[in-house]
Design a protein around this motif. Structure first.
Motif, PDB file in Angstrom:
ATOM      1  N   VAL A 110      38.482  30.590  42.413  1.00 36.02           N
ATOM      2  CA  VAL A 110      39.829  31.140  42.547  1.00 36.02           C
ATOM      3  C   VAL A 110      40.262  31.761  41.219  1.00 36.02           C
ATOM      4  O   VAL A 110      40.014  31.212  40.149  1.00 36.02           O
ATOM      5  CB  VAL A 110      40.819  30.029  42.957  1.00 36.02           C
ATOM      6  CG1 VAL A 110      42.253  30.529  42.925  1.00 36.02           C
ATOM      7  CG2 VAL A 110      40.470  29.489  44.340  1.00 36.02           C
ATOM      8  N   LEU A 111      40.935  32.905  41.317  1.00 35.38           N
ATOM      9  CA  LEU A 111      41.566  33.516  40.149  1.00 35.38           C
ATOM     10  C   LEU A 111      43.039  33.118  40.156  1.00 35.38           C
ATOM     11  O   LEU A 111      43.785  33.542  41.034  1.00 35.38           O
ATOM     12  CB  LEU A 111      41.427  35.035  40.202  1.00 35.38           C
ATOM     13  CG  LEU A 111      41.872  35.799  38.944  1.00 35.38           C
ATOM     14  CD1 LEU A 111      40.962  35.456  37.772  1.00 35.38           C
ATOM     15  CD2 LEU A 111      41.887  37.298  39.200  1.00 35.38           C
ATOM     16  N   PRO A 112      43.499  32.299  39.191  1.00 35.84           N
ATOM     17  CA  PRO A 112      44.880  31.787  39.254  1.00 35.84           C
ATOM     18  C   PRO A 112      45.952  32.846  39.056  1.00 35.84           C
ATOM     19  O   PRO A 112      47.082  32.664  39.490  1.00 35.84           O
ATOM     20  CB  PRO A 112      44.932  30.759  38.113  1.00 35.84           C
ATOM     21  CG  PRO A 112      43.522  30.494  37.738  1.00 35.84           C
ATOM     22  CD  PRO A 112      42.739  31.714  38.089  1.00 35.84           C
ATOM     23  N   SER A 113      45.639  33.928  38.358  1.00 31.22           N
ATOM     24  CA  SER A 113      46.608  35.010  38.185  1.00 31.22           C
ATOM     25  C   SER A 113      45.845  36.320  38.065  1.00 31.22           C
ATOM     26  O   SER A 113      44.745  36.364  37.509  1.00 31.22           O
ATOM     27  CB  SER A 113      47.488  34.785  36.957  1.00 31.22           C
ATOM     28  OG  SER A 113      46.736  34.852  35.769  1.00 31.22           O
ATOM     29  N   LEU A 114      46.465  37.377  38.580  1.00 29.98           N
ATOM     30  CA  LEU A 114      45.803  38.679  38.605  1.00 29.98           C
ATOM     31  C   LEU A 114      46.496  39.688  37.706  1.00 29.98           C
ATOM     32  O   LEU A 114      45.829  40.494  37.042  1.00 29.98           O
ATOM     33  CB  LEU A 114      45.783  39.204  40.048  1.00 29.98           C
ATOM     34  CG  LEU A 114      45.112  40.549  40.293  1.00 29.98           C
ATOM     35  CD1 LEU A 114      43.621  40.491  39.934  1.00 29.98           C
ATOM     36  CD2 LEU A 114      45.278  40.959  41.762  1.00 29.98           C
ATOM     37  N   TRP A 115      47.832  39.659  37.669  1.00 26.86           N
ATOM     38  CA  TRP A 115      48.574  40.720  36.982  1.00 26.86           C
ATOM     39  C   TRP A 115      49.716  40.120  36.184  1.00 26.86           C
ATOM     40  O   TRP A 115      50.453  39.259  36.678  1.00 26.86           O
ATOM     41  CB  TRP A 115      49.129  41.714  38.001  1.00 26.86           C
ATOM     42  CG  TRP A 115      49.559  43.024  37.401  1.00 26.86           C
ATOM     43  CD1 TRP A 115      50.845  43.426  37.147  1.00 26.86           C
ATOM     44  CD2 TRP A 115      48.718  44.084  36.969  1.00 26.86           C
ATOM     45  NE1 TRP A 115      50.834  44.679  36.593  1.00 26.86           N
ATOM     46  CE2 TRP A 115      49.541  45.113  36.470  1.00 26.86           C
ATOM     47  CE3 TRP A 115      47.333  44.274  36.960  1.00 26.86           C
ATOM     48  CZ2 TRP A 115      49.042  46.309  35.966  1.00 26.86           C
ATOM     49  CZ3 TRP A 115      46.823  45.465  36.467  1.00 26.86           C
ATOM     50  CH2 TRP A 115      47.673  46.471  35.977  1.00 26.86           C
ATOM     51  N   ASN A 116      49.871  40.563  34.947  1.00 29.54           N
ATOM     52  CA  ASN A 116      50.992  40.146  34.107  1.00 29.54           C
ATOM     53  C   ASN A 116      52.078  41.208  34.226  1.00 29.54           C
ATOM     54  O   ASN A 116      51.958  42.301  33.674  1.00 29.54           O
ATOM     55  CB  ASN A 116      50.530  40.002  32.650  1.00 29.54           C
ATOM     56  CG  ASN A 116      51.615  39.460  31.737  1.00 29.54           C
ATOM     57  OD1 ASN A 116      52.792  39.755  31.903  1.00 29.54           O
ATOM     58  ND2 ASN A 116      51.218  38.663  30.768  1.00 29.54           N
ATOM     59  N   ALA A 117      53.127  40.893  34.958  1.00 30.08           N
ATOM     60  CA  ALA A 117      54.164  41.889  35.215  1.00 30.08           C
ATOM     61  C   ALA A 117      54.924  42.252  33.948  1.00 30.08           C
ATOM     62  O   ALA A 117      55.436  43.369  33.826  1.00 30.08           O
ATOM     63  CB  ALA A 117      55.140  41.368  36.274  1.00 30.08           C
TER      64      ALA A 117
END
Length: 209
Positions: A110-117
């Motif tokens: 799993v990727l816990p986060s994809l994009w830093n808004a």
């Protein structure tokens, strides 16, 4: 319908009991859905350690870390409620990186986060492996209208008046999107667990009689 007042700590205990017993040998994908005023992230965070204590590895994923790039989110303006409703959440990315890997034929990677808004760049997070029996808890708003493959859903609902009162002036432009969500998707009618959160100090479980 029966509305049962419940202490916040007891709410966490009852949810943990339900999640800990569900699909013990398989991954469990849980949505904690609600507007920011309902504090879905806070409730999701509170579930993690008790689940681990019960022998269920748990990972909390914030929907806010799976937003689309600003060029797409703000294509119709920064405060367009229709764009917010339809186009902010990267549902494909959330499915690909979190929900499919914890499905029946998944790998648990799993990727816990994809994009830093905040920086409008990829988060560059490392993949983590959630073993079978693990629970992935996705928290945020507008999660239940797009057919994302959750195994169990918790919907935190506020009356329109409470939502308006507890939403800051800088986020008031999102209120029409949440009203539309309540009307068109009606998550209160099908979520597995519905919690009224007009007053976060005094939540109430909505139960079928």
């Amino acid at each position: 319908m029966n509305v049962r007042p419940i202490a916040p700590a007891r709410l966490v205990e009852e949810l943990v009991d339900r999640l800990a017993d569900a699909r013990p040998d398989r991954w469990l994908r849980v949505a904690v859905d609600g507007a920011p005023a309902a504090a879905p992230d806070r409730l999701a965070d509170a579930l993690v350690d008790p689940l681990r204590t019960r022998g269920r590895p748990a990972l909390r994923v914030a929907a806010g870390d799976f937003l689309r790039p600003a060029s797409l989110r703000y294509e119709q303006g920064r405060t367009n409620p229709d764009s917010f409703y339809w186009g902010w959440l990267d549902e494909a990315g959330l499915r690909r990186e979190v929900l499919d890997p914890t499905g029946a034929d998944g790998t648990g990677r799993v990727l816990p986060s994809l994009w830093n808004a905040a920086t409008d760049r990829a988060s560059r997070a490392d993949y983590v492996t959630l073993p079978p029996g693990g629970v992935v808890i996705v928290s945020g708003g507008l999660l239940l209208g797009g057919g994302l493959p959750f195994d169990l859903s918790v919907h935190l609902v506020l009356s329109a008046a409470a939502l308006a009162r507890r939403t800051g002036d800088d986020e008031a432009w999102t209120l029409p999107a949440y009203a539309r969500y309540a009307d068109e998707v009606a998550p209160e009618s099908f979520a597995d667990v519905v919690v009224r959160m007009d007053d976060p100090r005094h939540p109430a479980l909505v139960e079928s009689t």
